[in-house]
Design a protein around this motif. Structure first.
Motif, PDB file in Angstrom:
ATOM      1  N   SER A  62      76.040  50.582  70.934  1.00 34.04           N
ATOM      2  CA  SER A  62      75.463  50.261  69.630  1.00 34.04           C
ATOM      3  C   SER A  62      74.281  51.165  69.334  1.00 34.04           C
ATOM      4  O   SER A  62      73.628  51.669  70.243  1.00 34.04           O
ATOM      5  CB  SER A  62      74.963  48.812  69.602  1.00 34.04           C
ATOM      6  OG  SER A  62      76.023  47.912  69.724  1.00 34.04           O
ATOM      7  N   GLU A  63      74.018  51.331  68.064  1.00 28.16           N
ATOM      8  CA  GLU A  63      72.818  52.029  67.632  1.00 28.16           C
ATOM      9  C   GLU A  63      72.010  51.045  66.801  1.00 28.16           C
ATOM     10  O   GLU A  63      72.521  50.005  66.359  1.00 28.16           O
ATOM     11  CB  GLU A  63      73.175  53.279  66.839  1.00 28.16           C
ATOM     12  CG  GLU A  63      73.831  54.330  67.712  1.00 28.16           C
ATOM     13  CD  GLU A  63      74.083  55.621  66.986  1.00 28.16           C
ATOM     14  OE1 GLU A  63      73.580  56.650  67.446  1.00 28.16           O
ATOM     15  OE2 GLU A  63      74.785  55.586  65.955  1.00 28.16           O
ATOM     16  N   TYR A  64      70.732  51.393  66.589  1.00 25.58           N
ATOM     17  CA  TYR A  64      69.804  50.474  65.945  1.00 25.58           C
ATOM     18  C   TYR A  64      69.257  51.108  64.680  1.00 25.58           C
ATOM     19  O   TYR A  64      68.754  52.221  64.700  1.00 25.58           O
ATOM     20  CB  TYR A  64      68.699  50.096  66.932  1.00 25.58           C
ATOM     21  CG  TYR A  64      69.304  49.494  68.176  1.00 25.58           C
ATOM     22  CD1 TYR A  64      69.770  48.187  68.175  1.00 25.58           C
ATOM     23  CD2 TYR A  64      69.483  50.248  69.319  1.00 25.58           C
ATOM     24  CE1 TYR A  64      70.367  47.641  69.291  1.00 25.58           C
ATOM     25  CE2 TYR A  64      70.082  49.709  70.446  1.00 25.58           C
ATOM     26  CZ  TYR A  64      70.522  48.408  70.426  1.00 25.58           C
ATOM     27  OH  TYR A  64      71.132  47.867  71.527  1.00 25.58           O
ATOM     28  N   TYR A  65      69.362  50.379  63.576  1.00 30.23           N
ATOM     29  CA  TYR A  65      69.033  50.869  62.251  1.00 30.23           C
ATOM     30  C   TYR A  65      67.923  50.013  61.654  1.00 30.23           C
ATOM     31  O   TYR A  65      68.156  48.869  61.279  1.00 30.23           O
ATOM     32  CB  TYR A  65      70.266  50.772  61.339  1.00 30.23           C
ATOM     33  CG  TYR A  65      71.416  51.623  61.790  1.00 30.23           C
ATOM     34  CD1 TYR A  65      71.716  52.806  61.132  1.00 30.23           C
ATOM     35  CD2 TYR A  65      72.214  51.254  62.869  1.00 30.23           C
ATOM     36  CE1 TYR A  65      72.778  53.602  61.528  1.00 30.23           C
ATOM     37  CE2 TYR A  65      73.272  52.049  63.285  1.00 30.23           C
ATOM     38  CZ  TYR A  65      73.548  53.213  62.612  1.00 30.23           C
ATOM     39  OH  TYR A  65      74.588  54.006  63.012  1.00 30.23           O
ATOM     40  N   PRO A  66      66.703  50.559  61.543  1.00 28.43           N
ATOM     41  CA  PRO A  66      65.636  49.800  60.895  1.00 28.43           C
ATOM     42  C   PRO A  66      65.888  49.717  59.386  1.00 28.43           C
ATOM     43  O   PRO A  66      66.144  50.734  58.744  1.00 28.43           O
ATOM     44  CB  PRO A  66      64.370  50.603  61.175  1.00 28.43           C
ATOM     45  CG  PRO A  66      64.750  51.649  62.159  1.00 28.43           C
ATOM     46  CD  PRO A  66      66.223  51.813  62.095  1.00 28.43           C
ATOM     47  N   GLU A  97      69.034  55.119  69.495  1.00 25.30           N
ATOM     48  CA  GLU A  97      69.822  54.509  70.558  1.00 25.30           C
ATOM     49  C   GLU A  97      68.930  53.608  71.409  1.00 25.30           C
ATOM     50  O   GLU A  97      67.710  53.735  71.390  1.00 25.30           O
ATOM     51  CB  GLU A  97      70.440  55.603  71.424  1.00 25.30           C
ATOM     52  CG  GLU A  97      71.440  56.453  70.674  1.00 25.30           C
ATOM     53  CD  GLU A  97      72.007  57.577  71.509  1.00 25.30           C
ATOM     54  OE1 GLU A  97      71.650  57.707  72.696  1.00 25.30           O
ATOM     55  OE2 GLU A  97      72.807  58.350  70.965  1.00 25.30           O
ATOM     56  N   GLU A  98      69.577  52.744  72.166  1.00 30.64           N
ATOM     57  CA  GLU A  98      68.836  51.862  73.065  1.00 30.64           C
ATOM     58  C   GLU A  98      67.962  52.698  73.997  1.00 30.64           C
ATOM     59  O   GLU A  98      68.354  53.769  74.439  1.00 30.64           O
ATOM     60  CB  GLU A  98      69.814  51.012  73.881  1.00 30.64           C
ATOM     61  CG  GLU A  98      69.129  49.910  74.642  1.00 30.64           C
ATOM     62  CD  GLU A  98      70.104  48.926  75.258  1.00 30.64           C
ATOM     63  OE1 GLU A  98      69.672  47.834  75.611  1.00 30.64           O
ATOM     64  OE2 GLU A  98      71.302  49.249  75.377  1.00 30.64           O
ATOM     65  N   ARG A  99      66.803  52.212  74.256  1.00 29.13           N
ATOM     66  CA  ARG A  99      65.789  52.865  75.106  1.00 29.13           C
ATOM     67  C   ARG A  99      65.244  54.153  74.498  1.00 29.13           C
ATOM     68  O   ARG A  99      64.650  54.965  75.199  1.00 29.13           O
ATOM     69  CB  ARG A  99      66.322  53.115  76.510  1.00 29.13           C
ATOM     70  CG  ARG A  99      66.630  51.834  77.256  1.00 29.13           C
ATOM     71  CD  ARG A  99      67.020  52.124  78.692  1.00 29.13           C
ATOM     72  NE  ARG A  99      67.621  50.976  79.308  1.00 29.13           N
ATOM     73  CZ  ARG A  99      68.924  50.706  79.318  1.00 29.13           C
ATOM     74  NH1 ARG A  99      69.770  51.541  78.771  1.00 29.13           N
ATOM     75  NH2 ARG A  99      69.375  49.624  79.899  1.00 29.13           N
ATOM     76  N   ALA A 100      65.488  54.386  73.216  1.00 33.04           N
ATOM     77  CA  ALA A 100      64.949  55.567  72.534  1.00 33.04           C
ATOM     78  C   ALA A 100      64.249  55.133  71.249  1.00 33.04           C
ATOM     79  O   ALA A 100      64.315  55.808  70.235  1.00 33.04           O
ATOM     80  CB  ALA A 100      66.071  56.550  72.231  1.00 33.04           C
ATOM     81  N   GLU A 101      63.581  53.988  71.310  1.00 24.99           N
ATOM     82  CA  GLU A 101      62.914  53.436  70.134  1.00 24.99           C
ATOM     83  C   GLU A 101      61.884  54.428  69.597  1.00 24.99           C
ATOM     84  O   GLU A 101      61.114  55.005  70.351  1.00 24.99           O
ATOM     85  CB  GLU A 101      62.227  52.116  70.497  1.00 24.99           C
ATOM     86  CG  GLU A 101      61.772  51.338  69.308  1.00 24.99           C
ATOM     87  CD  GLU A 101      61.385  49.920  69.671  1.00 24.99           C
ATOM     88  OE1 GLU A 101      60.410  49.438  69.091  1.00 24.99           O
ATOM     89  OE2 GLU A 101      62.044  49.315  70.532  1.00 24.99           O
TER      90      GLU A 101
END
Length: 123
Positions: A62-66, A97-101
């Protein structure tokens, strides 16, 4: 005996732990992802972003989208948040990506808010 106080949810408020994992839908009712967490300004107490977990399989890859918090509207019928965006627009949005905030600084904030066409209200 003291009256029990609602600590998870009221008519207007919800506990942060209940927001995490809440489904996010597009206007057509299609699931886009779920809220991984949300970012709150320490001084004002205002939520700035909902971080949408999108893609991958069972959370892997998964990727994270603010998303600017004000883009989300809670729909009681769906039991989740609705946003006025398409999956294609989301796929091109700022993400990590996770752990790359990322550093959630003003430069990043302007980039995210600018992408979504939302005025960046913070100095």
């Amino acid at each position: 005996m003291a009256e029990t106080i609602a600590i998870d949810e009221t008519n207007r408020l919800i506990s942060s732990d209940k927001v995490d994992g809440t489904t996010v839908y597009d206007r057509q009712g299609e699931k886009l992802g779920s809220v991984r967490n949300f970012m709150v300004d320490k001084r004002s107490g205002k939520a700035e972003y909902a971080v949408l977990q999108f893609g991958g399989i069972f959370g892997i890859g998964s990727e994270y989208y603010p998303l600017p918090w004000d883009m989300l509207t809670y729909d009681t019928n769906l039991g989740g948040y609705v946003v006025e965006i398409s999956k294609e627009r989301l796929e091109a949005a700022p993400r990590y990506e996770e752990r790359a905030e990322p550093e959630y600084d003003h430069i990043y904030g302007r980039q995210v808010y600018g992408y979504w066409g939302v005025p960046y209200p913070f100095v």
